[in-house]
Write a protein that holds these residues in place. Structure first.
Motif, short mmCIF file in Angstrom:
data_model
loop_
_atom_site.label_atom_id
_atom_site.label_comp_id
_atom_site.label_asym_id
_atom_site.label_seq_id
_atom_site.Cartn_x
_atom_site.Cartn_y
_atom_site.Cartn_z
N MET A 1 0.90 -1.09 -0.01
CA MET A 1 0.01 -0.01 -0.11
C MET A 1 0.76 1.08 -0.20
O MET A 1 1.96 1.21 0.65
N GLN A 2 0.45 2.29 -0.78
CA GLN A 2 1.33 3.42 -0.80
C GLN A 2 0.63 4.52 -0.42
O GLN A 2 -0.53 4.74 -0.71
N THR A 3 1.03 5.39 0.40
CA THR A 3 0.48 6.88 0.97
C THR A 3 1.39 7.80 0.61
O THR A 3 2.54 7.75 0.84
N THR A 4 0.94 9.08 0.12
CA THR A 4 1.68 10.23 -0.06
C THR A 4 1.52 11.31 1.06
O THR A 4 0.20 11.51 1.07
N TYR A 5 2.43 11.68 1.29
CA TYR A 5 2.48 12.76 2.37
C TYR A 5 3.18 14.17 1.78
O TYR A 5 4.04 13.82 0.98
N THR A 6 2.81 15.28 2.29
CA THR A 6 3.89 16.58 1.88
C THR A 6 4.32 16.77 3.21
O THR A 6 3.78 17.09 4.21
N VAL A 7 6.14 17.19 3.05
CA VAL A 7 6.68 17.58 4.30
C VAL A 7 7.30 18.91 3.90
O VAL A 7 7.41 19.25 2.68
N THR A 8 7.06 19.71 4.91
CA THR A 8 7.56 21.13 4.58
C THR A 8 8.92 21.44 5.47
O THR A 8 9.12 20.76 6.39
N GLU A 21 15.32 8.13 6.55
CA GLU A 21 15.71 7.31 7.56
C GLU A 21 14.89 7.26 8.66
O GLU A 21 14.40 6.19 9.06
N GLU A 22 14.21 8.44 9.01
CA GLU A 22 13.22 8.20 10.05
C GLU A 22 11.90 7.68 9.87
O GLU A 22 11.64 6.73 10.61
N VAL A 41 6.40 12.92 -0.15
CA VAL A 41 7.05 11.75 0.51
C VAL A 41 5.85 10.66 0.07
O VAL A 41 4.85 10.56 0.71
N ASP A 42 6.50 9.71 -0.81
CA ASP A 42 5.66 8.53 -0.87
C ASP A 42 6.16 7.19 0.03
O ASP A 42 7.23 6.95 -0.04
N VAL A 43 5.13 6.85 0.75
CA VAL A 43 5.54 5.77 1.52
C VAL A 43 4.92 4.49 1.30
O VAL A 43 3.59 4.49 1.12
N THR A 47 1.18 -2.67 5.72
CA THR A 47 -0.17 -2.27 6.63
C THR A 47 -0.37 -0.80 6.39
O THR A 47 0.30 -0.08 6.35
N PRO A 48 -1.55 -0.56 6.63
CA PRO A 48 -2.07 1.14 6.75
C PRO A 48 -1.33 1.51 8.07
O PRO A 48 -0.94 1.06 8.96
N LEU A 49 -0.84 2.86 7.78
CA LEU A 49 0.15 3.55 8.76
C LEU A 49 -0.61 4.71 9.50
O LEU A 49 -1.79 5.14 8.87
N ASP A 50 -0.43 4.58 10.77
CA ASP A 50 -1.02 5.78 11.90
C ASP A 50 -0.17 7.20 11.06
O ASP A 50 0.79 7.29 11.28
N ARG A 51 -1.15 7.95 10.49
CA ARG A 51 -0.64 9.45 10.23
C ARG A 51 0.25 10.10 11.40
O ARG A 51 1.06 10.58 11.12
N ALA A 52 -0.33 9.87 12.66
CA ALA A 52 0.35 10.54 13.80
C ALA A 52 1.79 9.96 13.97
O ALA A 52 2.75 10.71 14.14
N ALA A 53 1.90 8.65 13.45
CA ALA A 53 3.50 7.87 13.53
C ALA A 53 4.16 8.58 12.49
O ALA A 53 5.29 8.77 12.81
N VAL A 54 3.79 8.81 11.29
CA VAL A 54 4.60 9.60 10.21
C VAL A 54 4.76 11.03 10.90
O VAL A 54 5.97 11.15 10.42
N ALA A 55 3.74 11.45 11.33
CA ALA A 55 4.26 13.06 11.73
C ALA A 55 5.39 12.90 12.68
O ALA A 55 6.12 13.98 12.62
N ALA A 56 5.38 12.15 13.70
CA ALA A 56 6.22 12.04 14.86
C ALA A 56 7.55 11.69 14.17
O ALA A 56 8.60 12.09 14.39
N ALA A 57 7.54 10.89 12.99
CA ALA A 57 9.11 10.31 12.46
C ALA A 57 9.49 11.63 11.79
O ALA A 57 10.69 11.84 11.73
N VAL A 58 8.58 12.56 10.92
CA VAL A 58 8.97 13.70 10.30
C VAL A 58 9.61 14.70 11.21
O VAL A 58 10.62 15.35 10.82
N GLU A 59 8.80 14.84 12.21
CA GLU A 59 9.17 15.85 13.22
C GLU A 59 10.46 15.50 13.93
O GLU A 59 11.38 16.30 14.20
N GLU A 60 10.63 14.21 14.27
CA GLU A 60 11.99 13.60 14.78
C GLU A 60 13.26 13.98 13.74
O GLU A 60 14.41 14.28 14.37
#
Length: 67
Positions: A1-8, A21-22, A41-43, A47-60
């Motif tokens: 499964m592929q999900t696309t996000y935008t990172v600023t 890496e994160e 960012v194409d991930v 399995t389906p990802l929790d958006r909060a987990a992706v946001a936390a990784a990006v913030e890290e």
């Protein structure tokens, strides 16, 4: 499964490497492709990802997930 996000906030290849890496460390992620110019960012995950987990990784990595 592929999900696309935008990172600023990314401005260079180091930024791309940090985000890659994160996000790659999230359980279930099997691939990450980052486009610096668009912030896209194409991930790919098994399995389906929790958006909060992706946001936390990006913030890290030092950046923000766009709403």
């Amino acid at each position: 499964m592929q999900t696309t996000y935008t990172v600023t906030g990314m401005t260079c290849r180091h930024c791309v490497a940090s985000v890659t890496e994160e996000v790659s460390e999230i359980a279930g992620v099997i691939g990450v492709a980052v486009d610096l110019d668009s912030g896209r960012v194409d991930v790919t995950s098994d399995t389906p990802l929790d958006r909060a987990a992706v946001a936390a990784a990006v913030e890290e990595a030092g950046y923000e997930l766009a709403p």
